[in-house]
Motif scaffolding. Structure first.
Motif, PDB file in Angstrom:
ATOM      1  N   VAL A 108     -21.289   1.494  35.165  1.00 32.46           N
ATOM      2  CA  VAL A 108     -22.161   1.619  36.332  1.00 32.46           C
ATOM      3  C   VAL A 108     -23.223   0.533  36.326  1.00 32.46           C
ATOM      4  N   ASP A 109     -23.837   0.302  35.175  1.00 34.05           N
ATOM      5  CA  ASP A 109     -24.888  -0.713  35.091  1.00 34.05           C
ATOM      6  C   ASP A 109     -24.362  -2.103  35.451  1.00 34.05           C
ATOM      7  N   ALA A 110     -23.122  -2.385  35.058  1.00 32.42           N
ATOM      8  CA  ALA A 110     -22.547  -3.708  35.310  1.00 32.42           C
ATOM      9  C   ALA A 110     -22.344  -3.975  36.796  1.00 32.42           C
ATOM     10  N   PHE A 111     -22.176  -2.900  37.569  1.00 33.63           N
ATOM     11  CA  PHE A 111     -21.878  -3.081  38.987  1.00 33.63           C
ATOM     12  C   PHE A 111     -22.966  -2.546  39.906  1.00 33.63           C
ATOM     13  N   ALA A 112     -24.070  -2.059  39.341  1.00 37.82           N
ATOM     14  CA  ALA A 112     -25.141  -1.498  40.170  1.00 37.82           C
ATOM     15  C   ALA A 112     -25.896  -2.590  40.926  1.00 37.82           C
ATOM     16  N   ASP A 113     -26.095  -3.735  40.286  1.00 39.30           N
ATOM     17  CA  ASP A 113     -26.816  -4.851  40.908  1.00 39.30           C
ATOM     18  C   ASP A 113     -25.804  -5.759  41.593  1.00 39.30           C
ATOM     19  N   PRO A 114     -25.877  -5.894  42.921  1.00 38.15           N
ATOM     20  CA  PRO A 114     -24.903  -6.727  43.645  1.00 38.15           C
ATOM     21  C   PRO A 114     -24.805  -8.148  43.098  1.00 38.15           C
ATOM     22  N   GLY A 115     -25.935  -8.711  42.690  1.00 40.14           N
ATOM     23  CA  GLY A 115     -25.907 -10.059  42.154  1.00 40.14           C
ATOM     24  C   GLY A 115     -25.150 -10.135  40.849  1.00 40.14           C
ATOM     25  N   GLN A 116     -25.401  -9.165  39.967  1.00 40.57           N
ATOM     26  CA  GLN A 116     -24.721  -9.135  38.685  1.00 40.57           C
ATOM     27  C   GLN A 116     -23.250  -8.788  38.839  1.00 40.57           C
ATOM     28  N   ALA A 117     -22.939  -7.974  39.853  1.00 44.29           N
ATOM     29  CA  ALA A 117     -21.561  -7.507  40.033  1.00 44.29           C
ATOM     30  C   ALA A 117     -20.680  -8.514  40.762  1.00 44.29           C
ATOM     31  N   ALA A 118     -21.275  -9.520  41.375  1.00 48.81           N
ATOM     32  CA  ALA A 118     -20.509 -10.437  42.224  1.00 48.81           C
ATOM     33  C   ALA A 118     -19.391 -11.137  41.460  1.00 48.81           C
ATOM     34  N   ALA A 119     -19.697 -11.678  40.286  1.00 51.56           N
ATOM     35  CA  ALA A 119     -18.686 -12.425  39.532  1.00 51.56           C
ATOM     36  C   ALA A 119     -17.567 -11.529  39.010  1.00 51.56           C
ATOM     37  N   PRO A 120     -17.874 -10.395  38.320  1.00 47.81           N
ATOM     38  CA  PRO A 120     -16.760  -9.550  37.862  1.00 47.81           C
ATOM     39  C   PRO A 120     -15.932  -8.978  39.002  1.00 47.81           C
ATOM     40  N   THR A 121     -16.569  -8.684  40.112  1.00 43.71           N
ATOM     41  CA  THR A 121     -15.817  -8.197  41.273  1.00 43.71           C
ATOM     42  C   THR A 121     -14.879  -9.286  41.782  1.00 43.71           C
ATOM     43  N   ALA A 122     -15.366 -10.527  41.791  1.00 47.09           N
ATOM     44  CA  ALA A 122     -14.530 -11.645  42.226  1.00 47.09           C
ATOM     45  C   ALA A 122     -13.374 -11.875  41.270  1.00 47.09           C
ATOM     46  N   PHE A 123     -13.584 -11.650  39.978  1.00 44.60           N
ATOM     47  CA  PHE A 123     -12.493 -11.768  39.009  1.00 44.60           C
ATOM     48  C   PHE A 123     -11.383 -10.773  39.340  1.00 44.60           C
ATOM     49  N   VAL A 124     -11.765  -9.554  39.667  1.00 44.68           N
ATOM     50  CA  VAL A 124     -10.771  -8.539  40.018  1.00 44.68           C
ATOM     51  C   VAL A 124     -10.026  -8.957  41.284  1.00 44.68           C
ATOM     52  N   ALA A 125     -10.762  -9.458  42.265  1.00 50.80           N
ATOM     53  CA  ALA A 125     -10.120  -9.917  43.491  1.00 50.80           C
ATOM     54  C   ALA A 125      -9.158 -11.068  43.210  1.00 50.80           C
ATOM     55  N   ALA A 126      -9.564 -11.973  42.327  1.00 47.39           N
ATOM     56  CA  ALA A 126      -8.705 -13.107  41.980  1.00 47.39           C
ATOM     57  C   ALA A 126      -7.414 -12.646  41.341  1.00 47.39           C
ATOM     58  N   ALA A 127      -7.465 -11.554  40.587  1.00 45.88           N
ATOM     59  CA  ALA A 127      -6.273 -11.048  39.908  1.00 45.88           C
ATOM     60  C   ALA A 127      -5.206 -10.580  40.888  1.00 45.88           C
ATOM     61  N   PHE A 128      -5.611 -10.245  42.112  1.00 44.25           N
ATOM     62  CA  PHE A 128      -4.647  -9.835  43.130  1.00 44.25           C
ATOM     63  C   PHE A 128      -4.011 -11.043  43.829  1.00 44.25           C
ATOM     64  N   GLN A 129      -4.553 -12.237  43.566  1.00 43.30           N
ATOM     65  CA  GLN A 129      -4.065 -13.426  44.250  1.00 43.30           C
ATOM     66  C   GLN A 129      -3.481 -14.470  43.303  1.00 43.30           C
ATOM     67  N   SER A 130      -3.641 -14.257  42.021  1.00 43.74           N
ATOM     68  CA  SER A 130      -3.177 -15.234  41.035  1.00 43.74           C
ATOM     69  C   SER A 130      -2.590 -14.505  39.839  1.00 43.74           C
TER      70      SER A 130
END
Length: 227
Positions: A108-130
């Motif tokens: 929860v802490d890793a994704f509570a702050d939108p700024g902090q969560a932006a990169a890991p969220t993008a990694f997950v999104a990238a995994a669906f495309q690569s």
């Protein structure tokens, strides 16, 4: 000397992801590329991340980027590999209940702050495309979950969990409902949801739900059932 020749003499080739951490200029170059990739993913997402962007924000020449990483996919994969080389350790609160709750709160802490969560969220999104990014993300979490297995091992030793409890399944079960909300249903997560996930898994562990006799495939169970 042309730009390609000059780039090839400026820094040694980086080792493959997951190998021994390099030092000196190679480490600085790899870290600079990692930081540029993270920034680009956070600001623009995977589809808009380009070699030109990474070159501009890392100060590493495009020729070097192509030679070492092959392109965006390789840079994203290596950024994840580098992230997995940290010294993070699983919590040790003295009880299984406390450890599971702490693990859930860390998600929860890793994704509570939108700024902090932006990169890991993008990694997950990238995994669906690569496919390469997907393999690296899977490797990252496999290592994270492996480190977490000590939580269950200690619980078994203390008598808080039955012998034979599947440690990998337990630690995955803690974060699974949180990741479902974060990345599938897009529902908010908070400490109350984290506590609920931890309590649910704790009850399942105590009931023996993660022991071999209760985790066998349904087909095997039906084959063993009396006629």
């Amino acid at each position: 000397m042309n730009e390609s020749q000059r780039a090839s003499t400026e820094a040694p080739t980086a080792p493959a992801p997951g190998s021994r951490r390099p030092g000196g200029r190679t480490a600085r170059t790899r870290a600079a590329v990692r930081d540029a990739v993270l920034t680009g993913l956070a600001e623009h997402g995977y589809p808009a991340l380009t070699v030109d962007y990474v070159a501009e924000h890392s100060g590493v020449h495009k020729t070097t980027l192509y030679r070492r990483w092959g392109g965006v996919e390789g840079m994203v994969a290596d950024a994840l590999a580098l992230a997995g080389e940290d010294e993070w350790t699983a919590p040790d609160t003295g009880s299984l209940a406390g450890d599971l709750r702490t693990l859930a709160h860390e998600v929860v802490d890793a994704f509570a702050d939108p700024g902090q969560a932006a990169a890991p969220t993008a990694f997950v999104a990238a995994a669906f495309q690569s496919a390469e990014a997907a393999a690296s993300l899977r490797g990252f979490y496999e290592e994270r979950f492996r480190r977490c297995e000590s939580v269950v091992d200690r619980a078994v030793a203390r008598g808080e969990a039955p012998a034979g409890t599947d440690a990998g399944a337990v630690v995955r079960a803690v974060s699974a409902p949180l990741f479902l909300r974060l990345f599938v249903t897009r529902e908010p997560v908070d400490t109350a949801i984290a506590d609920q996930a931890a309590r649910t898994v704790l009850a399942a562990v105590e009931a023996g739900a993660f022991t071999p006799e209760n985790t066998a495939p349904a087909a095997e169970a039906s084959n063993d059932a009396p006629a």
